[in-house]
Write a protein that holds these residues in place. Structure first.
Motif, PDB file in Angstrom:
ATOM      1  N   SER A  14       0.824  -1.217   0.000  1.00 55.95           N
ATOM      2  CA  SER A  14       0.000   0.000   0.000  1.00 55.95           C
ATOM      3  C   SER A  14       0.856   1.264   0.000  1.00 55.95           C
ATOM      4  O   SER A  14       2.059   1.226   0.303  1.00 55.95           O
ATOM      5  CB  SER A  14      -0.904   0.022   1.231  1.00 55.95           C
ATOM      6  OG  SER A  14      -0.114   0.153   2.401  1.00 55.95           O
ATOM      7  N   ASN A  16       0.412   3.590   2.157  1.00 55.80           N
ATOM      8  CA  ASN A  16       0.763   3.779   3.568  1.00 55.80           C
ATOM      9  C   ASN A  16       2.043   3.026   3.920  1.00 55.80           C
ATOM     10  O   ASN A  16       2.904   3.557   4.635  1.00 55.80           O
ATOM     11  CB  ASN A  16      -0.376   3.293   4.477  1.00 55.80           C
ATOM     12  CG  ASN A  16      -1.406   4.367   4.718  1.00 55.80           C
ATOM     13  OD1 ASN A  16      -1.388   5.054   5.729  1.00 55.80           O
ATOM     14  ND2 ASN A  16      -2.310   4.545   3.757  1.00 55.80           N
ATOM     15  N   SER A  18       4.425   2.267   1.904  1.00 63.11           N
ATOM     16  CA  SER A  18       5.551   2.996   1.293  1.00 63.11           C
ATOM     17  C   SER A  18       5.938   4.202   2.134  1.00 63.11           C
ATOM     18  O   SER A  18       7.125   4.527   2.261  1.00 63.11           O
ATOM     19  CB  SER A  18       5.197   3.456  -0.123  1.00 63.11           C
ATOM     20  OG  SER A  18       5.158   2.351  -0.994  1.00 63.11           O
ATOM     21  N   PRO A  99      -4.529   5.243   6.923  1.00 60.27           N
ATOM     22  CA  PRO A  99      -5.498   5.772   5.961  1.00 60.27           C
ATOM     23  C   PRO A  99      -6.702   6.296   6.722  1.00 60.27           C
ATOM     24  O   PRO A  99      -7.084   5.731   7.754  1.00 60.27           O
ATOM     25  CB  PRO A  99      -5.872   4.530   5.137  1.00 60.27           C
ATOM     26  CG  PRO A  99      -5.698   3.382   6.081  1.00 60.27           C
ATOM     27  CD  PRO A  99      -4.603   3.763   7.045  1.00 60.27           C
ATOM     28  N   LEU A 100      -7.303   7.361   6.226  1.00 59.84           N
ATOM     29  CA  LEU A 100      -8.533   7.875   6.833  1.00 59.84           C
ATOM     30  C   LEU A 100      -9.652   6.889   6.493  1.00 59.84           C
ATOM     31  O   LEU A 100      -9.952   6.652   5.326  1.00 59.84           O
ATOM     32  CB  LEU A 100      -8.859   9.265   6.272  1.00 59.84           C
ATOM     33  CG  LEU A 100      -9.947  10.027   7.003  1.00 59.84           C
ATOM     34  CD1 LEU A 100      -9.450  10.507   8.375  1.00 59.84           C
ATOM     35  CD2 LEU A 100     -10.420  11.235   6.174  1.00 59.84           C
ATOM     36  N   TRP A 101     -10.224   6.314   7.512  1.00 63.39           N
ATOM     37  CA  TRP A 101     -11.327   5.368   7.331  1.00 63.39           C
ATOM     38  C   TRP A 101     -12.534   5.915   8.081  1.00 63.39           C
ATOM     39  O   TRP A 101     -12.484   6.087   9.306  1.00 63.39           O
ATOM     40  CB  TRP A 101     -10.946   3.980   7.868  1.00 63.39           C
ATOM     41  CG  TRP A 101     -10.072   3.175   6.931  1.00 63.39           C
ATOM     42  CD1 TRP A 101      -9.591   3.541   5.709  1.00 63.39           C
ATOM     43  CD2 TRP A 101      -9.597   1.836   7.146  1.00 63.39           C
ATOM     44  NE1 TRP A 101      -8.831   2.523   5.156  1.00 63.39           N
ATOM     45  CE2 TRP A 101      -8.825   1.466   6.016  1.00 63.39           C
ATOM     46  CE3 TRP A 101      -9.739   0.916   8.187  1.00 63.39           C
ATOM     47  CZ2 TRP A 101      -8.204   0.217   5.899  1.00 63.39           C
ATOM     48  CZ3 TRP A 101      -9.108  -0.335   8.071  1.00 63.39           C
ATOM     49  CH2 TRP A 101      -8.360  -0.671   6.933  1.00 63.39           C
ATOM     50  N   TRP A 102     -13.584   6.179   7.351  1.00 66.18           N
ATOM     51  CA  TRP A 102     -14.804   6.728   7.959  1.00 66.18           C
ATOM     52  C   TRP A 102     -14.489   7.932   8.834  1.00 66.18           C
ATOM     53  O   TRP A 102     -14.867   7.987   9.996  1.00 66.18           O
ATOM     54  CB  TRP A 102     -15.598   5.641   8.711  1.00 66.18           C
ATOM     55  CG  TRP A 102     -16.082   4.607   7.735  1.00 66.18           C
ATOM     56  CD1 TRP A 102     -15.713   3.291   7.679  1.00 66.18           C
ATOM     57  CD2 TRP A 102     -16.953   4.836   6.629  1.00 66.18           C
ATOM     58  NE1 TRP A 102     -16.300   2.678   6.595  1.00 66.18           N
ATOM     59  CE2 TRP A 102     -17.066   3.601   5.937  1.00 66.18           C
ATOM     60  CE3 TRP A 102     -17.633   5.940   6.139  1.00 66.18           C
ATOM     61  CZ2 TRP A 102     -17.843   3.462   4.788  1.00 66.18           C
ATOM     62  CZ3 TRP A 102     -18.413   5.785   4.989  1.00 66.18           C
ATOM     63  CH2 TRP A 102     -18.504   4.555   4.349  1.00 66.18           C
ATOM     64  N   THR A 145      -5.835   9.764   2.201  1.00 69.68           N
ATOM     65  CA  THR A 145      -7.290   9.872   2.040  1.00 69.68           C
ATOM     66  C   THR A 145      -7.730   9.235   0.720  1.00 69.68           C
ATOM     67  O   THR A 145      -6.907   8.970  -0.163  1.00 69.68           O
ATOM     68  CB  THR A 145      -7.728  11.348   1.990  1.00 69.68           C
ATOM     69  OG1 THR A 145      -7.204  11.934   0.787  1.00 69.68           O
ATOM     70  CG2 THR A 145      -7.250  12.128   3.202  1.00 69.68           C
ATOM     71  N   TYR A 152     -11.863  18.468   1.890  1.00 70.19           N
ATOM     72  CA  TYR A 152     -11.576  18.569   3.325  1.00 70.19           C
ATOM     73  C   TYR A 152     -11.188  19.977   3.752  1.00 70.19           C
ATOM     74  O   TYR A 152     -10.534  20.163   4.756  1.00 70.19           O
ATOM     75  CB  TYR A 152     -10.487  17.553   3.716  1.00 70.19           C
ATOM     76  CG  TYR A 152     -10.985  16.130   3.628  1.00 70.19           C
ATOM     77  CD1 TYR A 152     -11.755  15.600   4.652  1.00 70.19           C
ATOM     78  CD2 TYR A 152     -10.725  15.348   2.513  1.00 70.19           C
ATOM     79  CE1 TYR A 152     -12.245  14.314   4.567  1.00 70.19           C
ATOM     80  CE2 TYR A 152     -11.211  14.053   2.422  1.00 70.19           C
ATOM     81  CZ  TYR A 152     -11.965  13.552   3.449  1.00 70.19           C
ATOM     82  OH  TYR A 152     -12.455  12.263   3.374  1.00 70.19           O
ATOM     83  N   PRO A 189      -4.098   9.179  -2.915  1.00 76.64           N
ATOM     84  CA  PRO A 189      -3.020   8.564  -3.706  1.00 76.64           C
ATOM     85  C   PRO A 189      -3.532   7.539  -4.716  1.00 76.64           C
ATOM     86  O   PRO A 189      -2.950   7.394  -5.799  1.00 76.64           O
ATOM     87  CB  PRO A 189      -2.121   7.905  -2.637  1.00 76.64           C
ATOM     88  CG  PRO A 189      -2.995   7.736  -1.438  1.00 76.64           C
ATOM     89  CD  PRO A 189      -3.969   8.877  -1.483  1.00 76.64           C
ATOM     90  N   ALA A 190      -4.644   6.863  -4.385  1.00 76.74           N
ATOM     91  CA  ALA A 190      -5.121   5.816  -5.305  1.00 76.74           C
ATOM     92  C   ALA A 190      -5.682   6.408  -6.588  1.00 76.74           C
ATOM     93  O   ALA A 190      -5.715   5.724  -7.623  1.00 76.74           O
ATOM     94  CB  ALA A 190      -6.184   4.954  -4.605  1.00 76.74           C
ATOM     95  N   ARG A 197       2.040  10.760  -7.107  1.00 77.63           N
ATOM     96  CA  ARG A 197       2.365   9.960  -5.917  1.00 77.63           C
ATOM     97  C   ARG A 197       3.841  10.123  -5.555  1.00 77.63           C
ATOM     98  O   ARG A 197       4.204  10.225  -4.380  1.00 77.63           O
ATOM     99  CB  ARG A 197       2.017   8.488  -6.143  1.00 77.63           C
ATOM    100  CG  ARG A 197       0.531   8.214  -6.126  1.00 77.63           C
ATOM    101  CD  ARG A 197       0.253   6.741  -5.923  1.00 77.63           C
ATOM    102  NE  ARG A 197       0.640   5.927  -7.063  1.00 77.63           N
ATOM    103  CZ  ARG A 197      -0.214   5.580  -8.025  1.00 77.63           C
ATOM    104  NH1 ARG A 197      -1.467   5.960  -7.982  1.00 77.63           N
ATOM    105  NH2 ARG A 197       0.200   4.841  -9.038  1.00 77.63           N
TER     106      ARG A 197
END
Ligand code: FAD
Length: 227
Positions: A14, A16, A18, A99-102, A145, A152, A189-190, A197
């Protein structure tokens, strides 16, 4: 400097991961010591409860803070919790990589805080904010994110990222006395091109190299608190 990274992502390939590898490379390259708690790789149990302790003050009714205070006196934390507490006290620099989750940190990381931040050891008895156990040390949230930065902003669709990160920055880091560095956010990033990136990682490298010279966030002093 002694750097402790608490890494919360299940996938070693991922972004993250990296970022954590980069942080290790940068700090070790600068002659610093680095310890990483890779929570998924460790099989960290985020669920708090009686298993945090090797003996009980009150076997009849479980109250976590009562048991934590007892464990401080009897050296009675479970080995997994004890090991993380020791890393926390060992470090001068703490990074949460997630990673920001919810709109929040992943449950595995929240559960790390729930279990490791032990009453009368990490906080309690007047040890908080400016008088916290971690005073003189620095901490930073390093976050990725799904959404872009525009989402944001203060008036953005998802609200102000600084507000979303307050539970980490003010509630977890500052509460125990860390000087809190502004978060590093890798936006989306995705959904970014490879070159973007690469730019995010280059910017992160710069932030890490500037660790000791970065101005912490200003918070109200404890002395101004009048309950
Ligand atoms: P990855 O998908 O692992 O990586 C992105 C890309 O980077 C991949 O193509 C990968 O191959 C590549 N990469 C890896 N290493 C490198 C490298 N060294 N150089 C270049 N490229 C590399 N988003 C929000 O904005 N708000 C939310 O509230 C939110 N909630 C979520 C809840 C859940 C349960 C989940 C699963 C996702 C949620 N998301 C949310 C999205 C999430 O925040 C992002 O998917 C995540 O932050 C992206 O980081 P990652 O490390 O998982 O990226």
């Amino acid at each position: 400097m002694k750097v402790f990274i608490v890494h919360a992502h299940p996938e070693p390939k991922s972004f993250n991961a990296s970022m954590t590898r980069l942080a290790v490379e940068v700090f070790e390259g600068g002659g610093h010591d680095v310890v990483v708690s890779d929570l998924y790789a460790m099989g960290w149990n985020p669920v708090t409860g009686p298993h945090n302790f090797t003996s009980r003050k009150d076997p009849a009714v479980f109250k976590q803070q009562i048991e934590e205070a007892h464990a401080v006196e009897t050296n009675g934390f479970s080995p997994d919790v004890q090991a993380e507490i020791e890393k926390l006290f060992w470090c001068d620099a703490l990074i949460f990589q997630f990673p920001l989750w919810w709109f929040a940190m992943p449950a595995i990381l929240k559960g790390w805080v729930d279990r490791v931040y032990a009453f009368q050891r990490v906080y309690g008895g007047g040890k908080w904010y400016d008088h916290g156990t971690m005073r003189g040390k620095r901490a930073m949230a390093s976050v990725t994110t799904g959404g872009p930065a525009s989402m944001y902003e203060e008036t953005g669709l998802a609200g102000d990222m600084n507000m979303l990160l307050a539970p980490v920055n003010q509630g977890v880091f500052r509460y125990v006395g860390f000087d809190v560095l502004p978060p590093f956010v890798a936006w989306s990033p995705a959904r970014s091109a490879e070159a973007d990136r690469a730019r995010m990682l280059a910017a992160y490298r710069e932030r890490l190299l500037a660790w000791e010279n970065t101005q912490p966030i200003t918070y109200p002093p404890l002395s101004a608190y009048d309950p």
